[in-house]
Design a protein around this motif. Structure first.
Motif, PDB file in Angstrom:
ATOM      1  N   TYR A  33       0.839  -1.198   0.000  1.00  0.00           N
ATOM      2  CA  TYR A  33       0.000   0.000   0.000  1.00  0.00           C
ATOM      3  C   TYR A  33       0.876   1.251   0.000  1.00  0.00           C
ATOM      4  O   TYR A  33       1.802   1.362   0.788  1.00  0.00           O
ATOM      5  CB  TYR A  33      -0.922   0.023   1.222  1.00  0.00           C
ATOM      6  N   ILE A  34       0.550   2.185  -0.870  1.00  0.00           N
ATOM      7  CA  ILE A  34       1.266   3.455  -0.948  1.00  0.00           C
ATOM      8  C   ILE A  34       0.570   4.513  -0.098  1.00  0.00           C
ATOM      9  O   ILE A  34       1.202   5.347   0.530  1.00  0.00           O
ATOM     10  CB  ILE A  34       1.357   3.950  -2.402  1.00  0.00           C
ATOM     11  N   LYS A  35      -0.758   4.459  -0.062  1.00  0.00           N
ATOM     12  CA  LYS A  35      -1.532   5.439   0.684  1.00  0.00           C
ATOM     13  C   LYS A  35      -2.058   4.825   1.976  1.00  0.00           C
ATOM     14  O   LYS A  35      -2.620   3.723   1.957  1.00  0.00           O
ATOM     15  CB  LYS A  35      -2.715   5.934  -0.156  1.00  0.00           C
ATOM     16  N   ASN A  60      -0.146  15.314  -2.624  1.00  0.00           N
ATOM     17  CA  ASN A  60       0.378  15.122  -3.975  1.00  0.00           C
ATOM     18  C   ASN A  60       0.703  13.657  -4.281  1.00  0.00           C
ATOM     19  O   ASN A  60       1.009  13.320  -5.410  1.00  0.00           O
ATOM     20  CB  ASN A  60       1.642  15.963  -4.176  1.00  0.00           C
ATOM     21  N   LEU A  61       0.653  12.812  -3.265  1.00  0.00           N
ATOM     22  CA  LEU A  61       1.043  11.421  -3.451  1.00  0.00           C
ATOM     23  C   LEU A  61      -0.018  10.648  -4.228  1.00  0.00           C
ATOM     24  O   LEU A  61      -1.192  10.670  -3.896  1.00  0.00           O
ATOM     25  CB  LEU A  61       1.273  10.760  -2.090  1.00  0.00           C
ATOM     26  N   SER A  62       0.404   9.975  -5.287  1.00  0.00           N
ATOM     27  CA  SER A  62      -0.458   9.032  -5.999  1.00  0.00           C
ATOM     28  C   SER A  62       0.375   7.802  -6.293  1.00  0.00           C
ATOM     29  O   SER A  62       1.611   7.875  -6.326  1.00  0.00           O
ATOM     30  CB  SER A  62      -1.003   9.631  -7.298  1.00  0.00           C
ATOM     31  N   VAL A  63      -0.279   6.679  -6.532  1.00  0.00           N
ATOM     32  CA  VAL A  63       0.463   5.446  -6.778  1.00  0.00           C
ATOM     33  C   VAL A  63       1.318   5.588  -8.033  1.00  0.00           C
ATOM     34  O   VAL A  63       2.497   5.228  -8.046  1.00  0.00           O
ATOM     35  CB  VAL A  63      -0.496   4.246  -6.907  1.00  0.00           C
ATOM     36  N   PHE A  64       0.759   6.129  -9.102  1.00  0.00           N
ATOM     37  CA  PHE A  64       1.525   6.271 -10.332  1.00  0.00           C
ATOM     38  C   PHE A  64       2.711   7.220 -10.146  1.00  0.00           C
ATOM     39  O   PHE A  64       3.832   6.938 -10.584  1.00  0.00           O
ATOM     40  CB  PHE A  64       0.636   6.760 -11.469  1.00  0.00           C
ATOM     41  N   CYS A  87      -1.930  -1.101  -8.392  1.00  0.00           N
ATOM     42  CA  CYS A  87      -1.012  -0.457  -9.340  1.00  0.00           C
ATOM     43  C   CYS A  87      -1.766  -0.097 -10.624  1.00  0.00           C
ATOM     44  O   CYS A  87      -2.385  -0.964 -11.246  1.00  0.00           O
ATOM     45  CB  CYS A  87       0.151  -1.386  -9.652  1.00  0.00           C
ATOM     46  N   PRO A  88      -1.727   1.164 -11.054  1.00  0.00           N
ATOM     47  CA  PRO A  88      -2.462   1.547 -12.263  1.00  0.00           C
ATOM     48  C   PRO A  88      -1.766   1.071 -13.529  1.00  0.00           C
ATOM     49  O   PRO A  88      -0.559   0.821 -13.538  1.00  0.00           O
ATOM     50  CB  PRO A  88      -2.477   3.086 -12.189  1.00  0.00           C
ATOM     51  N   GLU A  89      -2.522   0.968 -14.597  1.00  0.00           N
ATOM     52  CA  GLU A  89      -1.992   0.467 -15.857  1.00  0.00           C
ATOM     53  C   GLU A  89      -0.865   1.345 -16.392  1.00  0.00           C
ATOM     54  O   GLU A  89       0.110   0.846 -16.953  1.00  0.00           O
ATOM     55  CB  GLU A  89      -3.125   0.364 -16.885  1.00  0.00           C
ATOM     56  N   GLU A  90      -0.991   2.665 -16.213  1.00  0.00           N
ATOM     57  CA  GLU A  90       0.042   3.553 -16.741  1.00  0.00           C
ATOM     58  C   GLU A  90       1.376   3.349 -16.028  1.00  0.00           C
ATOM     59  O   GLU A  90       2.445   3.602 -16.609  1.00  0.00           O
ATOM     60  CB  GLU A  90      -0.390   5.012 -16.655  1.00  0.00           C
TER      61      GLU A  90
END
Length: 275
Positions: A33-35, A60-64, A87-90
């Motif tokens: 987990y990042i958040k 400002n934190l986002s997984v990507f 985890c997002p596709e990008e």
């Protein structure tokens, strides 16, 4: 990763400089987990890292953004990546473009959308040797590995249900596979027989705690007798439940767990990144 990001750079200038060396970022083992908002359990061991990240990067934190920030540290030298949950596709696309030396990839069990797009990025990872997957898109992913990854030797795909067509795709795509971990899954017996007969270079096969065959099945034990490490303890036939019905029950449980953010359906997959 936590120490390299949040501790070492703030000790002194020399430590800061050392923490920026690309060699320190070849193994990118992201936390699940990042958040902190994604962590339900107050006592989760991942909470401390996530909260420290949130304090430093705030809203400002986002997984990507975090994945991109970490990948940029290694200057294209990453050899091991374990993706975070959600985890997002990008982020995977960015890794495919920026990490051509990747040898080991752990996708995780519940990054469903990530599994769907893996086939189009496999060609970017010609050095890939090891892959851990969840339960999705195996038949689409395996042929791409067979086409593009000549050094591939290790597949971990536990808690899957293997039909004969799944086994056929595995044998056709990866006949030189050496290490295969399918523990905790289910089999049509014929599917396991196809794997044993088709993957003749296996030196390690883990099918412990599976359903669909008995761990003392004489035919299976005979076909597996050439494999130095063959583990099937605890596997059994479930005579009162048809395999397809049992698969449907397992799938219903997995979909339910997906709806509640996966927290009630976490498995220890025992994947060794120290190889």
């Amino acid at each position: 990763m936590e120490s390299l990001l949040l501790d070492a750079p703030f000790v002194c200038k020399s430590w800061y400089k050392a923490s920026r060396e690309p060699q320190c970022w070849e193994h990118l083992i992201f936390p699940p987990y990042i958040k902190p908002d994604d962590i339900w359990e107050e006592e989760s061991p991942d909470r401390g890292f996530a909260e420290r990240l949130a304090m430093r990067y705030q809203e400002n934190l986002s997984v990507f953004a975090f994945v991109k920030f970490i990948v940029n540290h290694n200057c294209g030298n990453a050899t091991i990546i374990k993706l975070p949950d959600g985890c997002p596709e990008e982020a995977l696309e960015y890794m495919a473009n920026e990490c051509p030396k990747l040898k080991i990839l752990d996708v995780g069990s519940y990054n469903i959308s990530i599994h769907a797009i893996i086939p189009k990025f496999i060609s970017e990872w010609k050095n890939l040797e090891m892959l851990k997957l969840g339960k999705y898109y195996l038949k689409e992913i395996l042929p791409q590995i067979g086409l593009h990854c000549n050094n591939f030797i290790w597949l971990s795909a536990p808690y899957n249900y293997f039909h004969k067509d799944d086994a056929s795709a595995l044998v056709a795509s990866l006949p030189k596979l050496e290490y295969l971990d399918l523990h905790g899954g289910g089999f049509e017996k014929e599917a396991l027989l196809m794997i044993l007969q088709g993957c003749k270079q296996l030196v390690h096969l883990d099918v412990r705690q599976c359903f669909g065959f008995d761990d003392d099945d004489a035919e299976i034990l005979e076909l597996a007798s050439h494999i130095p490490v063959f583990m099937c303890e605890g596997s059994m036939v479930v005579p009162d439940i048809e395999p397809a019905s049992l698969q449907d029950r397992r799938l219903d449980h997995e979909l339910f767990c997906d709806k509640i953010n996966h927290d009630d359906c976490v498995y220890d997959l025992n994947f060794d990144f120290d190889i």
